[in-house]
Write an enzyme that holds these catalytic residues in place. Structure first.
Site, PDB file in Angstrom:
ATOM      1  N   LYS A  42       0.647  -1.024 -17.975  1.00 44.39           N
ATOM      2  CA  LYS A  42       1.083   0.060 -17.280  1.00 44.39           C
ATOM      3  C   LYS A  42       1.134   1.280 -18.233  1.00 44.39           C
ATOM      4  O   LYS A  42       1.255   1.103 -19.260  1.00 44.39           O
ATOM      5  CB  LYS A  42       2.352   0.112 -16.430  1.00 44.39           C
ATOM      6  CG  LYS A  42       2.376  -1.018 -15.264  1.00 44.39           C
ATOM      7  CD  LYS A  42       3.542  -1.126 -14.500  1.00 44.39           C
ATOM      8  CE  LYS A  42       3.160  -2.145 -13.417  1.00 44.39           C
ATOM      9  NZ  LYS A  42       4.892  -2.301 -12.940  1.00 44.39           N
ATOM     10  N   TYR A  82      -1.095  -0.355  -4.401  1.00 42.78           N
ATOM     11  CA  TYR A  82       0.402  -0.588  -4.051  1.00 42.78           C
ATOM     12  C   TYR A  82       0.587  -0.364  -2.513  1.00 42.78           C
ATOM     13  O   TYR A  82       1.841  -0.459  -2.220  1.00 42.78           O
ATOM     14  CB  TYR A  82       1.227   0.323  -4.785  1.00 42.78           C
ATOM     15  CG  TYR A  82       1.561  -0.355  -6.272  1.00 42.78           C
ATOM     16  CD1 TYR A  82       2.117  -1.419  -6.466  1.00 42.78           C
ATOM     17  CD2 TYR A  82       1.212   0.654  -7.495  1.00 42.78           C
ATOM     18  CE1 TYR A  82       2.059  -2.020  -7.749  1.00 42.78           C
ATOM     19  CE2 TYR A  82       1.505  -0.132  -8.626  1.00 42.78           C
ATOM     20  CZ  TYR A  82       1.891  -1.254  -9.092  1.00 42.78           C
ATOM     21  OH  TYR A  82       2.429  -1.672 -10.279  1.00 42.78           O
ATOM     22  N   ASN A 106       8.295  -1.157 -16.174  1.00 44.68           N
ATOM     23  CA  ASN A 106       8.555  -2.702 -16.566  1.00 44.68           C
ATOM     24  C   ASN A 106       7.104  -3.019 -17.246  1.00 44.68           C
ATOM     25  O   ASN A 106       7.063  -4.323 -17.179  1.00 44.68           O
ATOM     26  CB  ASN A 106       8.676  -3.511 -15.483  1.00 44.68           C
ATOM     27  CG  ASN A 106       8.070  -3.460 -14.392  1.00 44.68           C
ATOM     28  OD1 ASN A 106       6.897  -2.377 -14.226  1.00 44.68           O
ATOM     29  ND2 ASN A 106       8.329  -4.074 -13.117  1.00 44.68           N
ATOM     30  N   HIS A 157       1.936  -5.234 -14.942  1.00 44.11           N
ATOM     31  CA  HIS A 157       1.381  -5.721 -13.428  1.00 44.11           C
ATOM     32  C   HIS A 157       0.578  -7.102 -13.467  1.00 44.11           C
ATOM     33  O   HIS A 157      -0.377  -7.232 -14.331  1.00 44.11           O
ATOM     34  CB  HIS A 157       0.734  -4.673 -12.471  1.00 44.11           C
ATOM     35  CG  HIS A 157       0.429  -5.431 -11.339  1.00 44.11           C
ATOM     36  ND1 HIS A 157       1.010  -5.489 -10.267  1.00 44.11           N
ATOM     37  CD2 HIS A 157      -0.723  -5.964 -10.989  1.00 44.11           C
ATOM     38  CE1 HIS A 157       0.604  -5.943  -9.375  1.00 44.11           C
ATOM     39  NE2 HIS A 157      -0.734  -6.272  -9.796  1.00 44.11           N
ATOM     40  N   GLU A 195      -7.157  -7.557  -5.508  1.00 44.84           N
ATOM     41  CA  GLU A 195      -6.703  -6.768  -6.747  1.00 44.84           C
ATOM     42  C   GLU A 195      -7.987  -6.930  -7.593  1.00 44.84           C
ATOM     43  O   GLU A 195      -8.382  -5.830  -8.088  1.00 44.84           O
ATOM     44  CB  GLU A 195      -5.620  -7.138  -7.490  1.00 44.84           C
ATOM     45  CG  GLU A 195      -4.270  -6.620  -6.576  1.00 44.84           C
ATOM     46  CD  GLU A 195      -2.916  -7.223  -7.223  1.00 44.84           C
ATOM     47  OE1 GLU A 195      -1.847  -6.839  -6.659  1.00 44.84           O
ATOM     48  OE2 GLU A 195      -2.943  -8.025  -8.352  1.00 44.84           O
TER      49      GLU A 195
HETATM   50  P1  DAT Z   1       6.042  -7.249  -9.529  1.00 44.93           P
HETATM   51  O1  DAT Z   1       5.550  -6.041 -10.325  1.00 44.93           O
HETATM   52  O2  DAT Z   1       6.984  -8.009 -10.394  1.00 44.93           O
HETATM   53  O3  DAT Z   1       5.155  -8.043  -8.615  1.00 44.93           O
HETATM   54  P2  DAT Z   1       6.619  -5.956  -6.832  1.00 44.93           P
HETATM   55  O4  DAT Z   1       5.275  -6.152  -6.541  1.00 44.93           O
HETATM   56  O5  DAT Z   1       7.889  -6.258  -5.932  1.00 44.93           O
HETATM   57  O6  DAT Z   1       7.082  -6.615  -8.509  1.00 44.93           O
HETATM   58  O7  DAT Z   1       7.094  -4.293  -7.238  1.00 44.93           O
HETATM   59  C1  DAT Z   1       5.860  -3.753  -7.673  1.00 44.93           C
HETATM   60  C2  DAT Z   1       6.273  -2.600  -8.795  1.00 44.93           C
HETATM   61  O8  DAT Z   1       7.329  -1.606  -7.885  1.00 44.93           O
HETATM   62  C3  DAT Z   1       7.341  -3.198  -9.795  1.00 44.93           C
HETATM   63  O9  DAT Z   1       6.606  -3.790 -10.969  1.00 44.93           O
HETATM   64  C4  DAT Z   1       8.297  -2.266 -10.244  1.00 44.93           C
HETATM   65  C5  DAT Z   1       8.157  -1.404  -8.803  1.00 44.93           C
HETATM   66  N1  DAT Z   1       9.584  -1.526  -7.866  1.00 44.93           N
HETATM   67  C6  DAT Z   1       9.585  -2.848  -7.320  1.00 44.93           C
HETATM   68  N2  DAT Z   1      10.787  -2.897  -6.542  1.00 44.93           N
HETATM   69  C7  DAT Z   1      11.487  -1.867  -7.022  1.00 44.93           C
HETATM   70  C8  DAT Z   1      12.973  -1.238  -6.997  1.00 44.93           C
HETATM   71  N3  DAT Z   1      13.797  -1.762  -6.161  1.00 44.93           N
HETATM   72  N4  DAT Z   1      13.127  -0.036  -7.516  1.00 44.93           N
HETATM   73  C9  DAT Z   1      12.343   0.536  -8.139  1.00 44.93           C
HETATM   74  N5  DAT Z   1      11.035   0.019  -8.551  1.00 44.93           N
HETATM   75  C10 DAT Z   1      10.739  -0.938  -7.828  1.00 44.93           C
HETATM   76 MG    MG Z   2       3.852  -7.633  -6.850  1.00 42.13          MG
END
Ligand code: DAT
Ligand code: MG
Length: 148
Positions: free
Chosen positions: A9, A49, A112, A115, A126
């Site tokens: 990212k 997303y 974080n 991805h 994806e």
């Molecule tokens: P991952 O990236 O571990 O697959 P995810 O698909 O649940 O996690 O979410 C996608 C991204 O969205 C994640 O990397 C960071 C952001 N995100 C997820 N949950 C969040 C939250 N509660 N608050 C802020 N950002 C969040």
């Molecule tokens: Mg995810």
């Protein structure tokens, strides 16, 4: 053999962590089969997303992902999806295990760093979205020392 979509990212790129993070996937034994350094068009970020469209963090997430260049990649290996996610660590860096990318370099869920696809269907979607069919296979001479 399984494939997974991994993206470094904008924070990983801005912080000069491209090499550090890629080397973790590479050293583990995953095989790189696709790579692009690119700015993410808003439309692509929104498609990527789309599952999070109704979440409160969605707008911030799109802004973050389109805020600077990213490195989009496809990695291959047995159980590549789970292997990559264990190397990445939990979504929120504060919960990620020490030694994972998100724990070693991250502080907050909204920064974080990386991805990774979370399942077979997501990975197929994806990889198609970001690479089409431009993910060539290649023979790696070290495979017999990495895979039994
Ligand atoms: P991952 O990236 O571990 O697959 P995810 O698909 O649940 O996690 O979410 C996608 C991204 O969205 C994640 O990397 C960071 C952001 N995100 C997820 N949950 C969040 C939250 N509660 N608050 C802020 N950002 C969040
Ligand atoms: Mg995810």
């Amino acid at each position: 053999m399984e494939r997974t979509f991994i993206m470094l990212k904008p924070d990983a790129v801005q912080r000069g962590l491209i090499g550090e993070i890629i080397s973790r996937f590479e050293r583990r034994g995953l095989k790189l089969v696709g790579m692009r350094f690119m700015h993410v068009p808003k439309s692509l970020a929104e498609e990527h997303y789309a599952v999070h469209k109704e979440r409160p963090f969605y707008n911030g997430l799109i802004e973050y992902i389109t805020s600077g260049p990213v490195v989009a990649m496809v990695w291959e290996g047995p159980n590549a999806i789970a292997a990559a996610r264990s190397t990445m660590g939990a979504t929120n860096p504060v919960n990620a295990a020490p030694g994972t990318i998100r724990a070693d370099f991250g502080m907050e869920i909204g920064r974080n760093l990386v991805h990774g696809s979370d399942g077979n269907e997501t990975a197929a979607f994806e990889i198609g979205l970001w690479f089409g069919d431009e993910t060539p296979s290649w023979d790696r001479d070290t495979d017999r020392w990495i895979l039994e």
